[in-house]
Every structure is written in structure tokens, then in C-alpha cells.
Design a protein around this motif. Structure first.
Motif, short mmCIF file in Angstrom:
data_model
loop_
_atom_site.label_atom_id
_atom_site.label_comp_id
_atom_site.label_asym_id
_atom_site.label_seq_id
_atom_site.Cartn_x
_atom_site.Cartn_y
_atom_site.Cartn_z
N MET A 104 -78.57 44.72 -16.14
CA MET A 104 -76.94 45.52 -16.62
C MET A 104 -75.96 44.74 -16.64
O MET A 104 -75.92 43.24 -16.54
N PRO A 105 -74.86 44.20 -17.88
CA PRO A 105 -73.93 43.57 -18.40
C PRO A 105 -73.07 43.15 -17.24
O PRO A 105 -72.63 44.63 -16.23
N SER A 106 -72.57 42.25 -17.27
CA SER A 106 -72.01 42.09 -15.74
C SER A 106 -70.90 40.99 -15.82
O SER A 106 -71.48 40.36 -17.26
N PRO A 107 -69.75 40.53 -16.16
CA PRO A 107 -68.56 39.92 -16.06
C PRO A 107 -68.72 38.51 -15.53
O PRO A 107 -70.05 38.04 -13.89
N PRO A 108 -68.71 37.07 -15.77
CA PRO A 108 -68.53 35.07 -15.98
C PRO A 108 -68.94 35.82 -14.23
O PRO A 108 -69.73 34.23 -13.50
N SER A 109 -67.91 36.21 -13.65
CA SER A 109 -68.22 35.88 -11.97
C SER A 109 -68.80 36.09 -10.91
O SER A 109 -69.29 35.58 -9.69
N ALA A 110 -69.82 37.32 -11.66
CA ALA A 110 -71.05 38.37 -11.44
C ALA A 110 -71.93 36.94 -10.62
O ALA A 110 -72.12 35.77 -10.72
N THR A 111 -72.61 37.75 -9.15
CA THR A 111 -73.45 36.64 -8.01
C THR A 111 -74.29 36.29 -8.99
O THR A 111 -75.30 37.15 -9.51
N PRO A 112 -74.99 35.06 -9.82
CA PRO A 112 -75.93 35.19 -11.22
C PRO A 112 -77.48 35.65 -9.63
O PRO A 112 -77.26 35.06 -8.75
N ALA A 113 -78.10 36.21 -10.60
CA ALA A 113 -79.52 36.39 -10.03
C ALA A 113 -79.98 34.82 -9.38
O ALA A 113 -80.03 34.08 -10.41
N ARG A 114 -81.19 34.31 -7.95
CA ARG A 114 -81.32 33.48 -7.37
C ARG A 114 -82.27 33.48 -6.47
O ARG A 114 -82.48 34.62 -6.13
N GLU A 115 -83.13 32.87 -7.04
CA GLU A 115 -84.85 32.45 -5.85
C GLU A 115 -84.09 32.16 -4.52
O GLU A 115 -83.29 31.59 -4.67
N ARG A 116 -84.48 33.25 -3.45
CA ARG A 116 -83.96 33.23 -1.72
C ARG A 116 -85.51 33.10 -1.16
O ARG A 116 -86.24 33.64 -1.83
#
Ligand code: HEM
Length: 663
Positions: free
Chosen positions: A606-618
Motif C-alpha cells: 500500500m502506498p505510504s508516506p515516509p513517516s509510516a512505521t516500516p515493516a519490521r520483524e518481531r
């Protein structure tokens, strides 16, 4: 609670009392000292608090003395651990504050690349060895359960919830391991404080024995390739439901996309604004798809385990309950202070209720199977026996393939599991098999969104092999078509699955304790040493096919058999006695979900702005890439028949457990 006294007893405590074994190493001559605090419990807690304080004081002094003694004697042995490098920490806390429990794997992997395949960290005086060397990992895994066992935390979290089975079995069940008491925690903290030495674990771990072997001999044959193949139509049925659900998400994603980025005439012009707003992005409006994968995998595993053909005895809220149990396990595994031993929160109570309900459901189904047997009721032809039915009555290995027969011989040597053991194992199989498979699907979607060319090749493989069947909604037609092993029929899709497991493993690490003094990579390791394995850097270091950090499914087609063996070894737990027994079922599900469901969509981010929380492995119990905001675009024009299929509903089999619409 009242302490009756403090005694030094050695390894065997009195049978009728609850004992905590405290051990300090004599690191020079490999001797160990054990002191045992024997406690008797009385109900009135308030009246005995002063005794507890006195006892705690005595215990702290005694353990401090033991610790000091062992510390002084340990100097020469400590040298062996000193050879390993590690990140600098601070006094007393060591590296503790540098690690966020949810990001622990990523942090340790960074250090693994920096400090090498074996390094050490200091966790409040405990030294942990972090290993990402395939040979060392292999050696340790093969020596289980005798020489190494799972960490006490994993075992106690499961045992406290009343779930004991293959995953947590190390030896004979140890009652003294679990003391549900506030005083135990206070005591543990006191001992830990007084043991500010290098000693890894003041509390003793389980004794290895026959418990795990017996369960393993019975459970493994139930997941052999031959038996798993019998569940094809069950899995295909759920893959078709998944396709339907993903289609709903695709529609929602389209609506959200059009709302966020409206075409010319939809722009709103706020009063007083010079320019009209043209973008209406709101991260809360994204419809995540993970729950669809978890619903399907849960449904398949519950059916496989006990519910198939008995779904009228399974209440709809069971899925919710199991999800709560898993959430509780996840929470407890990463919580440093076991608050649930002091007081129960609503979620603790929910988890306990869910385990009780699961036990009751299995009891009811057991009773019903028993009656069927008594009445001589015959099953329909092609009936798939559940794990419960097979464990109770079936003679394993009859008419199945060579591997089944091999496993059957092994099972025949072990006595049958009791109903209690069966129940523990069924619950653990569900817990072990459900989010591992769902998280893998989630990670594959992320990989597709990031690698459009890989996705295009995957689409083309599925379309070219399935043709019009790609849009079929008939479970029987599809079951008939998939008479071969899908991993052979669809090699690129299989490469996608393996590559995602190599780059984003859901079991990315495991923690073990050594049960005896041992030698690791030429260095002496005293009993009780904690080792943490990091599977991803281990497999990347030993990757024989080049470009180890890149997502290249074709490497699984172009490689030699020997290279494939090396690359595949880590995902399901290496080639060790505890290799994942559910791997064939997991593979079957992932392959069918990809071929029959995901292939009908184009997966984009989904398009998202640079401030969006990036996907991250948890990481919780298992790892997952969180924050994967994908947009599914239905591929409706690739086949003429696709447009037709949208009007033909999936005909539900009577197996609707986990169907989120029924929740
Ligand atoms: C993608 C999916 C899966 C992955 C990546 C996975 C991975 C693993 C790994 C790495 C282990 C070894 C743990 C150890 O060394 O102690 C393991 C053990 C286990 N897995 Fe899986 N698993 C998956 C799916 C399943 C499924 C579907 C089931 C059952 C339906 C299952 C049941 C188990 C059990 C019972 C164990 C414990 C075996 C033992 O300790 O002897 N797993 N799994």
C-alpha cells in the motif's frame, strides 16, 4: 507459606515436599554443589511473613557464600569463555538494557555479523553464548534431549498453563520445577542478587529421560508424507475459502485506495484552505490479511488433530480461545517478571478457561469415538482419521509408504500414550503448527510485494500448469488434479516458500541449556551454560549458492541436491532428533494456499508516506514481519472462466472451524 528449614540435600529431594534445587558450579574440577531449600506450605500466608523474611535472609547468605566459593574456584575455567568476543555492557546489568525483548533477534543478528559465529553477551551476570555456526548448531541439536534441553522459561510457561507435550518434553515431568508462589519469585530474585557471578542459572533444569521419546515415537508417524497426503482435500477446501476471503480484502483495499487517492472530482476543499486536499491517507484504514491465514491454518490443524467428522462437538469460540492461549504464551515468554504468578489478569483467566475448554472438547470427542467403536459404526470410504483417533486405536503404518512403515516400527516399540498425554500433545501440536504456518504465509506476501519479478514468475508457473483449473472452485476436481506432490509439480512456487523461510524464518532462534559439562567448538562449557542459536545468519554464512541476502527462488531449482540439503536444513529444525514433525503438513498448506489462493492476486505494498512505521520483524513465540500493509489486486482477467468463478460460491464442506465469518 512457611519455611521449615534450609537443608543441603544433593540431587534427590524428599518426594513429598516441594523443592527448589540450587546449584553452583565447581568450575575447576567439574564438581557441582547442590543445596536444596525444602519448603512446606501452610494455607495462612499472612501469619508467617516474618519467617519468610528470616528464611530469605538465610537463603541469600547461604547462596552468596556458595556463589563466592564457586566464583573463586572458577577463575581458570572462566578463561574458556573469555575467548569469545562480545559487545561491551555495563556493570551488573551487562548488555540487558541494550536489548528490547521484541527486537532481540535483530539485535543479536547484528552482533553476530560484527562479533562472529560464536559470541557472548552478559544478561545480569548470566553469560549467554550466541551461536550462528551451522556445524556447532548441528552438533548441539543432535545431542538433544540428553545433553541439551529447551530453556526453562519455555518449559515453565507451557507447564503453568497445564499444557505438556512433545514440544516441552525433555524427561520425566518434574513437579518441583513449577512453584506458583509469590515467595518463589522473591526467593529467586534474592538468590539471583546474591549470585552476581558468572553462574548462568541458579535453578536446576529437567532431567532428560524417556518422556519425549515416547511422545515422539507416536506423534511423528501421524505426520508422515503418506498420512498428510490423505488430508489434501481438507487443505484444498480451506485454500478455496482463503481465496474467497482474500477477494473480500481485495475489494476493501480498492475502496481504501480510491478513498486515499481520489480522482479529480472527489477532492474536498476545506473552508479557508487555499488548496483542496487530494490525499486522504490514514494508516488505520488498512485491512490486514494475516488473520485470514491464521484462521485457515487453525481450521486445518484442529481438524487434523481431533475435529474432523466431529465438528458438531466443537464450539465456535474454540478458535478464539486458542488464539488467547497463544497470545498469553507470547506475552509470558517476553515478560521478564512473571506477574501472572502474583495475580491473574483477565487475559490470564481467559487463557486458563480456554485450556480447560480444549480439554473438555477433546474428552467429549474421545467419548464419542469410543461409542462409535463400541457400536461398530463404520467410517465413510476415504475418511481421514484424526490424530486423536489414530493415537487411540489405529495400528500405524498399514498400507502407507516406506517412511510410514519405518515410523510404525519405531512407534510399536513405545507403549501407547495415555489420554492425558494425548491431550497435551494435541494442544501442543495446534500451538506449534498454527502461527508458524500463518506467519510464513504473511512473510511470503511481503516478499512478493517487494519482488514483483518473482511474483510474475510465480503467476506464470501456476497459470501454465493449472490452466483453467486455476479458477476452479471444485474441491474434488482439484484433489484429483493434485495426485502428485505439489512441491515437485510447482518447483518455482516451492522455491518461493523455501526462500522466504530462508530469509524470514519464523523460528529464527532457540535457546538451550546444557544438561552436562561439555565441549563446544573446542571450548569447555560447564553444565547449565545457556546457548542461543541464530538460524538465519547461520544459514546465510553457509549458503552454497551465492547472493545469500537476495530473494531468489530459482536457487532452489538450479542448485545440486547437496546444496539443497545445506540450504534447507535450518527451517524445520535441522536434521536432528527434534526436527519438526509437522513439516509435511505445513508444506502442503503453504503450497496450496499459494497455488490456489494467493496466485489469484497481485500483491503490492500500500502506498505510504515516509513517516509510516516500516515493516519490521518481531519475535514472540515465533517471528513475523509486522506492519506488512499489502494491497491485493484481484487478477480477474487472466482466464475467461475467472469471471464465471466469481459467481460460483465455494461449496462449504462440513468443516467450518476457524471460519472468521462464523466467529
Ligand atoms: C512453517 C511452519 C513450521 C515451521 C517453520 C516449524 C518449525 C519447527 C522447528 C524449527 C522445530 C524444532 C524445534 C526444536 O528444535 O526444538 C519444530 C518443532 C515442532 N513442530 Fe514445527 N514448524 C512448522 C509447522 C508445524 C506444524 C504444522 C506442526 C503440527 C501440526 C508442527 C509441530 C511441531 C512440534 C510438535 C514440534 C516439537 C517436536 C519435538 O520437540 O520433538 N510444526 N517446528
Amino acid at each position: 507459606m512457611k519455611f521449615a528449614g534450609v537443608t543441603v540435600l544433593g540431587e534427590n529431594g524428599p518426594k513429598n515436599k516441594t523443592c527448589i534445587y540450587i546449584r553452583a558450579h565447581g568450575l575447576v574440577n567439574h564438581n557441582s554443589y547442590y543445596s536444596t531449600i525444602t519448603m512446606s506450605f501452610v494455607p495462612n500466608l499472612a501469619s508467617v511473613t516474618p519467617n519468610i523474611t528470616v528464611a530469605l535472609g538465610i537463603v541469600s547468605l547461604a547462596t552468596a557464600a556458595i556463589a563466592l566459593l564457586s566464583y573463586l574456584r572458577s577463575f581458570s575455567k572462566k578463561q574458556s569463555k573469555e575467548v569469545f568476543p562480545g559487545p561491551p555492557g555495563i556493570p551488573i546489568l551487562g548488555n540487558l538494557l541494550q536489548i528490547n525483548p521484541k527486537d532481540i533477534i535483530l539485535q543479536l543478528e547484528q552482533w553476530a555479523w560484527e562479533y562472529g559465529p560464536i559470541f557472548k553477551i552478559n544478561m545480569m551476570g548470566q553469560e549467554w553464548l550466541i551461536v550462528s555456526d551451522s556445524n556447532v548448531i548441528n552438533q548441539q541439536l543432535k545431542e538433544r534431549p540428553i545433553r541439551y534441553s529447551h530453556s526453562m522459561k519455555l518449559i515453565s510457561v507451557f507447564q503453568e498453563l497445564g499444557m505438556h507435550g512433545l514440544l516441552t518434553a525433555e524427561g520425566k515431568f518434574q513437579n518441583f520445577l513449577y512453584i506458583n508462589s509469590i515467595h518463589f519469585e522473591v526467593l529467586a530474585i534474592a538468590v539471583r542478587i546474591s549470585l552476581l557471578t558468572t553462574h548462568p542459572r541458579p535453578f536446576i533444569h529437567p532431567i532428560t529421560g524417556s518422556d519425549w521419546k515416547q511422545s515422539r515415537r507416536w506423534i511423528t508417524p501421524q505426520f508422515s508424507p503418506g498420512r498428510v497426503a490423505r488430508s489434501k482435500s481438507l487443505v484444498i477446501h480451506h485454500a478455496l475459502i482463503l481465496r474467497d476471503r482474500l477477494n473480500e480484502h481485495a475489494k476493501k483495499h480498492q475502496i481504501t485506495y480510491e478513498k486515499w487517492f481520489p480522482k479529480g472530482e472527489h477532492v474536498s476543499s476545506a473552508v479557508g484552505k487555499k488548496h483542496a486536499d487530494r490525499v486522504f491517507y490514514n494508516p488505520k484504514e488498512i485491512s490486514p490479511v494475516w488473520s485470514e491465514f491464521s484462521d485457515r491454518t487453525m481450521a486445518v490443524i484442529i481438524n487434523y488433530a481431533f475435529a474432523h467428522g466431529k465438528d458438531d462437538l466443537v464450539p465456535p469460540d474454540i478458535v478464539n480461545g486458542i488464539q488467547k492461549v497463544l497470545a498469553t504464551i507470547n506475552h509470558r515468554l517476553v515478560t521478564p517478571v512473571p506477574t501472572w504468578r502474583f495475580y491473574s489478569t483477565a487475559s490470564d483467566r481467559d487463557a486458563n478457561k480456554a485450556v480447560k475448554l480444549l480439554n473438555k472438547v477433546i474428552d467429549d470427542i474421545f467419548e464419542s469415538i469410543r461409542k462409535d467403536k463400541e457400536n461398530g459404526e463404520r467410517k465413510d470410504e476415504g475418511h481421514m482419521n484424526t490424530l486423536l483417533e489414530s493415537l487411540l486405536y489405529e495400528k500405524i503404518g498399514k498400507g502407507d509408504d516406506v517412511e510410514d512403515a519405518e515410523l510404525a516400527r519405531s512407534a510399536e516399540k513405545a507403549s501407547r500414550l495415555t489420554l492425558e498425554q494425548i491431550k497435551g500433545n494435541l494442544i501442543q501440536v495446534i500451538i506449534a503448527g498454527y502461527d508458524t504456518t500463518a506467519n510464513t504465509m504473511n512473510n511470503i506476501l511481503y516478499a512478493f510485494a517487494c519482488n514483483p519479478t518473482v511474483q510474475a514468475r510465480f503467476h506464470s508457473e501456476v497459470d501454465s500448469i493449472l490452466g483453467d483449473l486455476a479458477v476452479s472452485t471444485s474441491t474434488s476436481d482439484l484433489t484429483e488434479f493434485f495426485h502428485q506432490d505439489p512441491t515437485v509439480q510447482f518447483p518455482y512456487t516451492y522455491g518461493v516458500m523455501r526462500e522466504s523461510m530462508r530469509l524470514y524464518p519464523v523460528v529464527a532462534s532457540q535457546m538451550f541449556e546444557s544438561n552436562e559439562d561439555t565441549v563446544l567448538d573446542g571450548h569447555f562449557m560447564p553444565k547449565g551454560t545457556i546457548t542461543m542459536h541464530l538460524y538465519r545468519p547461520a544459514s546465510m554464512r553457509s549458503c552454497p549458492t551465492g547472493d545469500p541476502f537476495e530473494f531468489k527462488p530459482e536457487r532452489w531449482i538450479e542448485c545440486t541436491d547437496e546444496e539443497k540439503k545445506i540450504m534447507a536444513q535450518d527451517a524445520f529444525g535441522f536434521v536432528c532428533p527434534r526436527i519438526c514433525p509437522g513439516r509435511h503438513l505445513a508444506t502442503l498448506q503453504i503450497m496450496f494456499y499459494l497455488i490456489l489462493s494467493v496466485s489469484r492476486f497481485n500483491v503490492q505494498l500500500m502506498p505510504s508516506p515516509p513517516s509510516a512505521t516500516p515493516a519490521r520483524e518481531r519475535r514472540q513465540f515465533t517471528s513475523m514481519i509486522e506492519g506488512v500493509n499489502v494491497r491485493l489486486v484481484a487478477l480477474s482477467c487472466r482466464h475467461l472462466s475467472l469471471s464465471l468463478s466469481r459467481f460460483i460460491p465455494v461449496i462449504p464442506l462440513p468443516l467450518q472451524i476457524g471460519d472468521s465469518k462464523n466467529k
